[in-house]
Design a protein around this motif. Structure first.
Motif, PDB file in Angstrom:
ATOM      1  N   ASN A  80       6.252   3.464   2.146  1.00 49.00           N
ATOM      2  CA  ASN A  80       4.923   3.568   2.978  1.00 49.00           C
ATOM      3  C   ASN A  80       4.584   4.937   3.160  1.00 49.00           C
ATOM      4  O   ASN A  80       3.383   5.353   3.194  1.00 49.00           O
ATOM      5  CB  ASN A  80       5.290   2.796   4.270  1.00 49.00           C
ATOM      6  CG  ASN A  80       3.681   2.498   4.715  1.00 49.00           C
ATOM      7  OD1 ASN A  80       3.101   2.186   4.304  1.00 49.00           O
ATOM      8  ND2 ASN A  80       3.832   2.634   6.429  1.00 49.00           N
ATOM      9  N   GLN A 135       5.541  -8.976   0.352  1.00 46.62           N
ATOM     10  CA  GLN A 135       3.996  -8.591   0.665  1.00 46.62           C
ATOM     11  C   GLN A 135       3.732  -7.212   1.015  1.00 46.62           C
ATOM     12  O   GLN A 135       2.627  -6.675   0.379  1.00 46.62           O
ATOM     13  CB  GLN A 135       3.468  -9.773   1.648  1.00 46.62           C
ATOM     14  CG  GLN A 135       3.390 -11.125   1.473  1.00 46.62           C
ATOM     15  CD  GLN A 135       2.989 -11.834   2.813  1.00 46.62           C
ATOM     16  OE1 GLN A 135       3.370 -11.535   3.473  1.00 46.62           O
ATOM     17  NE2 GLN A 135       2.861 -13.375   2.360  1.00 46.62           N
ATOM     18  N   SER A 165       4.159  -5.031  -2.118  1.00 50.12           N
ATOM     19  CA  SER A 165       2.704  -5.351  -2.833  1.00 50.12           C
ATOM     20  C   SER A 165       1.914  -4.466  -2.619  1.00 50.12           C
ATOM     21  O   SER A 165       0.922  -4.010  -3.370  1.00 50.12           O
ATOM     22  CB  SER A 165       2.609  -6.848  -2.969  1.00 50.12           C
ATOM     23  OG  SER A 165       1.140  -7.048  -3.705  1.00 50.12           O
ATOM     24  N   ARG A 166       1.532  -4.439  -0.826  1.00 48.89           N
ATOM     25  CA  ARG A 166       0.388  -3.905  -0.681  1.00 48.89           C
ATOM     26  C   ARG A 166       0.590  -2.299  -0.727  1.00 48.89           C
ATOM     27  O   ARG A 166      -0.381  -1.652  -0.959  1.00 48.89           O
ATOM     28  CB  ARG A 166       0.452  -3.992   1.269  1.00 48.89           C
ATOM     29  CG  ARG A 166      -0.530  -3.088   1.855  1.00 48.89           C
ATOM     30  CD  ARG A 166      -0.587  -3.389   3.517  1.00 48.89           C
ATOM     31  NE  ARG A 166       0.694  -3.225   3.778  1.00 48.89           N
ATOM     32  CZ  ARG A 166       1.373  -2.094   4.205  1.00 48.89           C
ATOM     33  NH1 ARG A 166       0.865  -1.137   3.975  1.00 48.89           N
ATOM     34  NH2 ARG A 166       2.584  -2.102   4.849  1.00 48.89           N
ATOM     35  N   SER A 210       2.169  -0.682  -3.000  1.00 47.40           N
ATOM     36  CA  SER A 210       2.004  -0.528  -4.588  1.00 47.40           C
ATOM     37  C   SER A 210       0.533  -0.464  -4.764  1.00 47.40           C
ATOM     38  O   SER A 210      -0.106   0.488  -5.623  1.00 47.40           O
ATOM     39  CB  SER A 210       2.555  -1.755  -5.538  1.00 47.40           C
ATOM     40  OG  SER A 210       2.091  -1.253  -6.739  1.00 47.40           O
ATOM     41  N   LYS A 211      -0.294  -1.441  -4.364  1.00 48.02           N
ATOM     42  CA  LYS A 211      -1.688  -1.461  -4.505  1.00 48.02           C
ATOM     43  C   LYS A 211      -2.635  -0.252  -3.871  1.00 48.02           C
ATOM     44  O   LYS A 211      -3.330   0.486  -4.230  1.00 48.02           O
ATOM     45  CB  LYS A 211      -2.382  -2.702  -3.949  1.00 48.02           C
ATOM     46  CG  LYS A 211      -2.296  -3.865  -4.580  1.00 48.02           C
ATOM     47  CD  LYS A 211      -2.783  -5.084  -4.052  1.00 48.02           C
ATOM     48  CE  LYS A 211      -2.284  -6.402  -4.643  1.00 48.02           C
ATOM     49  NZ  LYS A 211      -2.919  -7.486  -3.912  1.00 48.02           N
ATOM     50  N   GLU A 212      -1.890   0.332  -2.639  1.00 47.81           N
ATOM     51  CA  GLU A 212      -2.532   1.577  -2.176  1.00 47.81           C
ATOM     52  C   GLU A 212      -2.113   2.733  -2.744  1.00 47.81           C
ATOM     53  O   GLU A 212      -2.961   3.660  -2.987  1.00 47.81           O
ATOM     54  CB  GLU A 212      -1.873   1.645  -0.756  1.00 47.81           C
ATOM     55  CG  GLU A 212      -2.354   0.701   0.239  1.00 47.81           C
ATOM     56  CD  GLU A 212      -1.765   0.624   1.626  1.00 47.81           C
ATOM     57  OE1 GLU A 212      -0.746   1.677   1.642  1.00 47.81           O
ATOM     58  OE2 GLU A 212      -2.096  -0.063   2.589  1.00 47.81           O
ATOM     59  N   GLN A 213      -0.885   2.778  -3.371  1.00 51.69           N
ATOM     60  CA  GLN A 213      -0.528   3.912  -4.324  1.00 51.69           C
ATOM     61  C   GLN A 213      -1.361   4.076  -5.599  1.00 51.69           C
ATOM     62  O   GLN A 213      -1.664   5.206  -6.027  1.00 51.69           O
ATOM     63  CB  GLN A 213       0.962   4.011  -4.715  1.00 51.69           C
ATOM     64  CG  GLN A 213       1.843   4.079  -3.271  1.00 51.69           C
ATOM     65  CD  GLN A 213       3.350   3.889  -3.620  1.00 51.69           C
ATOM     66  OE1 GLN A 213       3.675   3.291  -4.753  1.00 51.69           O
ATOM     67  NE2 GLN A 213       4.174   4.496  -2.739  1.00 51.69           N
ATOM     68  N   LYS A 214      -1.595   2.825  -6.332  1.00 52.62           N
ATOM     69  CA  LYS A 214      -2.482   2.971  -7.203  1.00 52.62           C
ATOM     70  C   LYS A 214      -3.675   3.117  -7.187  1.00 52.62           C
ATOM     71  O   LYS A 214      -4.500   3.966  -7.748  1.00 52.62           O
ATOM     72  CB  LYS A 214      -2.505   1.471  -8.020  1.00 52.62           C
ATOM     73  CG  LYS A 214      -1.103   1.108  -8.528  1.00 52.62           C
ATOM     74  CD  LYS A 214      -1.236  -0.521  -9.336  1.00 52.62           C
ATOM     75  CE  LYS A 214       0.213  -0.779  -9.932  1.00 52.62           C
ATOM     76  NZ  LYS A 214       0.020  -2.053 -10.239  1.00 52.62           N
ATOM     77  N   ALA A 215      -4.223   2.778  -5.741  1.00 51.17           N
ATOM     78  CA  ALA A 215      -5.749   3.119  -5.608  1.00 51.17           C
ATOM     79  C   ALA A 215      -5.737   4.733  -5.224  1.00 51.17           C
ATOM     80  O   ALA A 215      -6.852   5.170  -5.582  1.00 51.17           O
ATOM     81  CB  ALA A 215      -6.141   2.340  -4.114  1.00 51.17           C
ATOM     82  N   LYS A 216      -4.860   5.032  -4.674  1.00 47.51           N
ATOM     83  CA  LYS A 216      -4.817   6.747  -4.412  1.00 47.51           C
ATOM     84  C   LYS A 216      -4.808   7.376  -5.659  1.00 47.51           C
ATOM     85  O   LYS A 216      -5.702   8.477  -5.964  1.00 47.51           O
ATOM     86  CB  LYS A 216      -3.690   7.109  -3.708  1.00 47.51           C
ATOM     87  CG  LYS A 216      -3.932   6.531  -2.132  1.00 47.51           C
ATOM     88  CD  LYS A 216      -2.587   7.140  -1.325  1.00 47.51           C
ATOM     89  CE  LYS A 216      -2.597   6.633   0.155  1.00 47.51           C
ATOM     90  NZ  LYS A 216      -1.369   6.952   0.769  1.00 47.51           N
ATOM     91  N   LYS A 217      -3.812   7.156  -6.706  1.00 51.60           N
ATOM     92  CA  LYS A 217      -3.950   7.492  -8.241  1.00 51.60           C
ATOM     93  C   LYS A 217      -5.345   7.579  -8.796  1.00 51.60           C
ATOM     94  O   LYS A 217      -5.770   8.458  -9.430  1.00 51.60           O
ATOM     95  CB  LYS A 217      -2.886   6.978  -8.886  1.00 51.60           C
ATOM     96  CG  LYS A 217      -1.484   7.592  -8.349  1.00 51.60           C
ATOM     97  CD  LYS A 217      -0.563   6.850  -9.313  1.00 51.60           C
ATOM     98  CE  LYS A 217       1.127   6.956  -8.925  1.00 51.60           C
ATOM     99  NZ  LYS A 217       2.178   6.492  -9.824  1.00 51.60           N
TER     100      LYS A 217
END
Length: 578
Positions: free
Chosen positions: A494, A561, A564-565, A567-574
């Motif tokens: 996180n 969960q 997963s959240r 991972s999605k946030e990190q991908k969005a930042k990238k």
């Protein structure tokens, strides 16, 4: 020479692990020596009190050790020395050390709060509440188990009681242990006053304390303290209640620090005995390298990884690290030697315990000893002479005393932890203590309330059969470790730190412990059908095991969960940066 090679291999591998893997972890997480710790920023004089590194190491090591790294490896020795050795060393370096180091670091970065608060910060309020309930259930087992163990090492049979003291040759081992343990409490208070109120330095105070320890042992060998088992349970309950409420500097810090010298001395004596016996031939290592995949304690998986416990990994350590130790750490740089280093020393103690039982393995499997602790003391003493010699009797008595002292140390630390976590359960976000709460929550969060509830339940259970309690403790304790690994991994992810080193240890510990609990549930249900009913102890184990599994599964789902959240946030930042 087998025993010598085993201990040398363990020491070399553990030292290499500390220097390489421990340093790598510190670098990955960003340990910052310049960042103020909660002990410095809060410093309330009760729970948050900065301690000298040596003193805090003594407290932490004494609290996490107890009788665990002795009892566990000895019970698991029925699989042979190779499986236990590998689990103690590899498990200690890559799972137990990671678990303890990570828990301490995460707690320091959360104001010295428990793993429950870390889960609340990362996974949400519901997950925090569920974890706190789970941890309190484990602490009930801890208090009950160690109340039973300590009372068992203190008490004198009722028909033999004729006064409060006994002297001379009439002094029994239990009476000596009781007297020395009480004197340790008095010594701790004196040490605390000398260092925290009289301003005496650590070195001169330690010298005075060690002289006091020697005097206490001498007095205890000549004057015994006498009481029945029931009376000791009541007195122990009163002691741990007081010990959990008074400032840490007056009892917890100094008592554990002075007690740690007994443990260090015990390990030095053991290593010397291993080397001495190898060249003198006073004892022979009898333990086979491997016996069988299935033994009287179960199959290698999961039984080995549940039974060894503190010698490789223990969930109780995460509670100590994030409960008392994090509130006393004076510098963040000390998280590595205290968090990671203490665990590796405990792994070394686990290997020493394995070698000790190996010296008397035929007698151990033949049922000559009433407990693993007795087998440990006998194994080390045998390295120096026969059981009829004077040196054997002295070493046996001292080692038995040391094990008992550490059981009491873990007990009072566990009770203090239960006070913290019980209060946290009833505080809302932003409320620092019971003073900020209102109504019934203020009453329930009040320190004395939680302490009394946990102590009463623990002492009542502790007065019953230990076998019914201990049967659950191992799996519950290791399951707690899996959940603590999950919590720290989620927090690191996180905040954008490397948490990949947690994934395999977390999955392994969760699989091993859930498998063990499911086996327990299955056996109890089958036993119920076959016998047409069960005793209270079996019902207790069944209900407790089911509750543990349900709580753990819910927390694992919450963790998945959360991952997963993140991972999605990190991908969005990238994606935004790209």
């Amino acid at each position: 020479m087998t025993a010598v090679l085993i201990i040398l291999a363990a020491i070399v591998l553990l030292v290499i692990g500390y220097i390489t893997y421990g340093s790598w972890l510190a670098k990955q997480w960003g340990i910052d020596p310049k960042r103020p710790t909660p002990a410095v920023t809060v410093n309330d004089g009760v729970d948050y009190v900065a301690a000298k590194p040596a003193v805090l190491m003594g407290h932490h090591f004494s609290s996490i050790a107890g009788a665990g790294p002795i009892n566990g490896p000895i019970q698991a020795s029925v699989f042979g020395w190779v499986p236990v050795f590998l689990w103690c060393v590899i498990g200690g370096i890559f799972i137990g050390g990671l678990h303890d180091f990570g828990s301490l670091f995460a707690s320091v970065r959360h104001g010295g709060k428990s793993i429950g608060e870390i889960i609340g910060d990362t996974m949400g309020k519901r997950a925090k509440v569920l974890f706190l309930i789970f941890a309190l259930l484990v602490l009930i087992l801890v208090i009950a188990s160690f109340v039973n163990v300590v009372a068992g090492t203190f008490y004198t049979k009722t028909e033999e009681i004729s006064g409060l003291f006994t002297t001379g040759d009439a002094v029994t081992g239990n009476q000596t242990t009781a007297m020395v343990s009480v004197l340790f409490i008095i010594l701790a208070i004196i040490y605390g006053l000398l260092t925290n109120r009289a301003g005496l330095g650590t070195v001169p105070a330690t010298i005075i304390g060690l002289v006091g320890v020697v005097a206490a042992i001498w007095l205890g060998l000549n004057v015994g303290l006498v009481a029945s088992r029931t009376m000791w349970i009541v007195l122990i309950g009163a002691y741990i209640t007081i010990a959990s409420l008074v400032p840490v500097w007056i009892l917890l810090q100094p008592r554990d620090y002075l007690s740690s010298f007994l443990l260090y001395a015990m390990m030095v004596i053991a290593v010397f005995g291993i080397i001495f016996s190898a060249f003198s031939g006073t004892a022979t290592f009898q333990l086979p390298a491997f016996t069988d995949w299935s033994t009287k304690i179960g199959t290698l998986f999961p039984a080995l990884f549940i039974t060894v416990a503190c010698g490789a990994c223990s969930g109780f350590h995460s509670l100590i690290a994030s409960g008392t130790t994090a509130k006393q750490l004076d510098n963040e740089a000390h998280t590595k030697p205290i968090g990671y280093g203490a665990m590796l020393i405990e792994s070394a103690l686990g290997v020493i315990s394995l070698i000790a039982v190996g010296m008397v393995f035929d007698k151990y499997t033949g049922g000559d000893f009433g407990s693993p602790s007795a087998a440990f003391a006998a194994g080390i003493a045998t390295m120096f002479g026969t059981d009829a010699s004077g040196i054997y009797k002295i070493i046996y008595a001292l080692l038995t005393l040391a094990v008992s002292v550490f059981a009491l140390t873990s007990l009072d630390s566990g009770t203090r932890l239960s006070r913290y976590m019980f209060s946290e359960l009833f505080l809302k976000e932003g409320e620092a203590s019971y003073k900020d709460a209102n109504g019934i929550r203020k009453v329930l969060a009040y320190p004395l309330t939680g302490t009394l509830i946990m102590v009463v339940i623990g002492c009542v259970l502790g007065g019953l059969s230990l076998s019914q309690i201990w049967g659950l403790f191992g799996a519950a304790n290791q399951l707690l470790a899996g959940l603590a690994l999950l919590a720290v991994a989620a927090w690191l992810g996180n905040i954008g730190k490397n948490n990949k080193m947690f994934i395999i240890p977390m999955i392994f510990m969760l699989c091993a412990t859930l498998t063990s609990l499911v086996i327990t549930i299955y056996k109890k249900i089958v036993g119920f059908g076959a016998e047409g009913g069960m005793a209270w102890g079996n019902w207790f184990q069944l209900i407790f095991a089911i509750a543990m599994v349900v709580l753990a599964v819910i927390l694992v789902v919450e963790g998945i969960q959360t991952f997963s959240r993140i991972s999605k946030e990190q991908k969005a930042k990238k994606a935004q940066k790209a």
